[in-house]
Motif scaffolding. Structure first.
Motif, short mmCIF file in Angstrom:
data_model
loop_
_atom_site.label_atom_id
_atom_site.label_comp_id
_atom_site.label_asym_id
_atom_site.label_seq_id
_atom_site.Cartn_x
_atom_site.Cartn_y
_atom_site.Cartn_z
N GLU A 219 -10.81 -1.61 1.34
CA GLU A 219 -9.53 -2.20 1.75
C GLU A 219 -9.07 -3.12 0.63
O GLU A 219 -9.75 -3.30 -0.37
CB GLU A 219 -9.65 -2.97 3.07
CG GLU A 219 -10.56 -4.17 3.03
CD GLU A 219 -10.53 -4.99 4.32
OE1 GLU A 219 -9.99 -4.50 5.33
OE2 GLU A 219 -11.06 -6.11 4.31
N LEU A 225 -7.57 2.24 4.80
CA LEU A 225 -8.92 2.39 5.34
C LEU A 225 -9.19 3.82 5.81
O LEU A 225 -10.25 4.38 5.52
CB LEU A 225 -9.15 1.39 6.48
CG LEU A 225 -10.52 1.44 7.16
CD1 LEU A 225 -11.65 1.21 6.17
CD2 LEU A 225 -10.58 0.39 8.29
N LEU A 248 -18.10 -4.69 0.40
CA LEU A 248 -17.42 -5.08 1.64
C LEU A 248 -17.03 -6.55 1.68
O LEU A 248 -16.47 -6.99 2.67
CB LEU A 248 -18.31 -4.75 2.84
CG LEU A 248 -18.73 -3.28 3.00
CD1 LEU A 248 -19.65 -3.12 4.21
CD2 LEU A 248 -17.52 -2.37 3.14
N PRO A 255 -12.00 -5.15 9.55
CA PRO A 255 -10.87 -4.72 8.71
C PRO A 255 -9.75 -5.75 8.75
O PRO A 255 -9.58 -6.48 9.75
CB PRO A 255 -10.44 -3.39 9.34
CG PRO A 255 -11.65 -2.90 10.07
CD PRO A 255 -12.35 -4.13 10.56
N ALA A 258 -7.47 -6.67 11.90
CA ALA A 258 -8.07 -6.08 13.10
C ALA A 258 -8.24 -7.15 14.17
O ALA A 258 -8.43 -8.34 13.88
CB ALA A 258 -9.41 -5.45 12.78
N THR A 264 -16.50 -3.34 12.78
CA THR A 264 -16.55 -3.91 11.44
C THR A 264 -16.26 -2.83 10.41
O THR A 264 -16.29 -1.62 10.70
CB THR A 264 -17.93 -4.51 11.15
OG1 THR A 264 -18.91 -3.44 11.15
CG2 THR A 264 -18.32 -5.55 12.19
N LEU A 265 -15.98 -3.25 9.19
CA LEU A 265 -15.79 -2.29 8.10
C LEU A 265 -17.02 -1.39 7.97
O LEU A 265 -16.90 -0.16 7.82
CB LEU A 265 -15.55 -3.03 6.78
CG LEU A 265 -14.15 -3.56 6.52
CD1 LEU A 265 -14.13 -4.36 5.23
CD2 LEU A 265 -13.12 -2.44 6.47
N HIS A 268 -17.29 1.54 10.30
CA HIS A 268 -16.42 2.69 10.02
C HIS A 268 -17.12 3.74 9.15
O HIS A 268 -16.66 4.88 9.09
CB HIS A 268 -15.14 2.23 9.31
CG HIS A 268 -14.10 1.65 10.23
ND1 HIS A 268 -14.20 0.39 10.75
CD2 HIS A 268 -12.96 2.18 10.72
CE1 HIS A 268 -13.14 0.15 11.53
NE2 HIS A 268 -12.38 1.23 11.52
#
Length: 359
Positions: A219, A225, A248, A255, A258, A264-265, A268
């Motif tokens: 991101e 994303l 990250l 994200p 969010a 969470t990132l 994903h």
């Protein structure tokens, strides 16, 4: 259950002896011509002696026009080989695996360092950046492949393509700015073409005992994303990369924008089918417990940054003491010198993160 000290086989190359990786960190310790300095060697050897299974160099430019920082490591010329050969031997002797991070600054390169035009995926009249021609884009792919072949020639165990933090590879992935109409931009397929060609060319130019890694941001920097999740899936299925390193910022981060309670990132990406690719993550990992948590959440490797600055033996400490936590910042300059940071590295670190250095 996966433990910190567990070895990790790779699709290509030698298995990693454990799950702890020294993250690639800018340090400005190399010579003005990009050759490896004694200071850079001492920094890396200390972390190899400190137990890290995989040692990543700082970003090394694959073409002089891609240089971003003074004192940046280079891998654009055979003149860089002797230092890299020494590095490969020293890390192997300490029981670790070596990797050079391949880098090109693109629109963020510094003309006053290279004397060459600053080029990237797009024009920027305000800064004087010129958009690369299609031929130059294809030459940049070759520059990355040639640099990887040079690393293999030097005896290094593998490379990591720097596709994160808004440098050239990441610039091609920038949905806001990469509007090229030559097949290297404008839509997710075009924007991802450059990174796919880079890793494919490296895989073709290197042997089965050499691993290929890739660092990605997921991101910021104009990245979408959903596009990054799709790209990761395609790269893992392609078999061209052995290690994917996700930067990250914080492994617990949601994200951008969010809602509280969202995935969470990291969440994903951990369920994306890997097809033999191993997944590493970086971001605020400062204790043995932090490492174990990211392994328990599905990552294969933990990339350690600032905690490895504070303690060269973070890996050994974390593998032997589940309650271990790296020294807290701020730390003194004397502490950093004892941890094998050169004066150049300390100056760079203190100027960028003054709150982390006491005095």
């Amino acid at each position: 259950m996966t433990f910190l000290s567990d070895p990790l086989p790779l699709r290509h190359g030698r298995a990693l002896p454990n799950r702890l990786v020294l993250a690639p960190m800018t340090n400005q310790q190399s010579h003005p011509d990009g050759t490896l300095s004694e200071d850079e060697l001492a920094w890396l050897i200390a972390r190899a002696d400190g137990g890290f299974g995989l040692l990543q160099t700082a970003a090394a430019y694959v073409h002089p026009a891609g240089q971003v920082w003074p004192g940046q490591l280079g891998i654009s010329s055979d003149a860089h080989l002797p230092g890299l050969e020494r590095l490969a031997v020293a890390i192997a002797a300490a029981g670790g695996r070596s990797s050079v991070q391949l880098h090109h600054g693109g629109v963020r390169a510094e003309k006053n360092l290279s004397g060459q035009d600053v080029v990237g995926p797009w024009d920027d009249a305000q800064t004087g950046v010129r958009a690369m021609t299609t031929t130059e884009v294809q030459q940049a792919v070759e520059d990355f492949a040639a640099a990887a072949a040079r690393a293999e020639q030097a005896g290094i165990d593998g490379i990591e393509v720097h596709g994160g933090h808004g440098y050239l590879v990441g610039q091609f992935l920038d949905a806001s700015n990469n509007l090229r109409d030559d097949g290297y931009g404008s839509d997710p397929v075009g924007r991802s073409r450059f990174v796919k060609e880079v890793v494919a060319a490296i895989r073709e130019r290197t042997g089965p005992d050499f691993h290929v890694g890739l660092r990605l941001s997921v991101e910021r920097y104009g990245l979408v994303l959903e596009d990054m999740v799709a790209l990761v899936g395609e790269l893992m299925a392609s078999g061209t990369i052995d290690i994917l390193d996700l930067s990250l910022w914080d492994v617990d981060k949601l994200p951008a924008h969010a809602l509280e309670g969202s995935r969470t990132l990291l969440e994903h990406f951990v369920d994306v089918p890997r097809h033999g690719t191993v997944l590493g993550v970086a971001g605020q990992i400062t204790s043995a417990e932090d490492v174990q948590q990211v392994l328990d959440r599905g990552a294969d490797l933990a990339y350690i940054g600032k905690a490895a600055i504070a303690d060269h033996a973070f890996a050994h400490q974390a593998m032997t003491d589940p309650s271990y936590r790296a020294p807290s910042f701020p730390v003194t300059r004397e502490h950093l010198r004892a941890e094998k940071l050169s004066e150049q590295f300390i100056t760079y670190f203190a100027s960028n993160w003054p709150q982390l250095v006491d005095g």
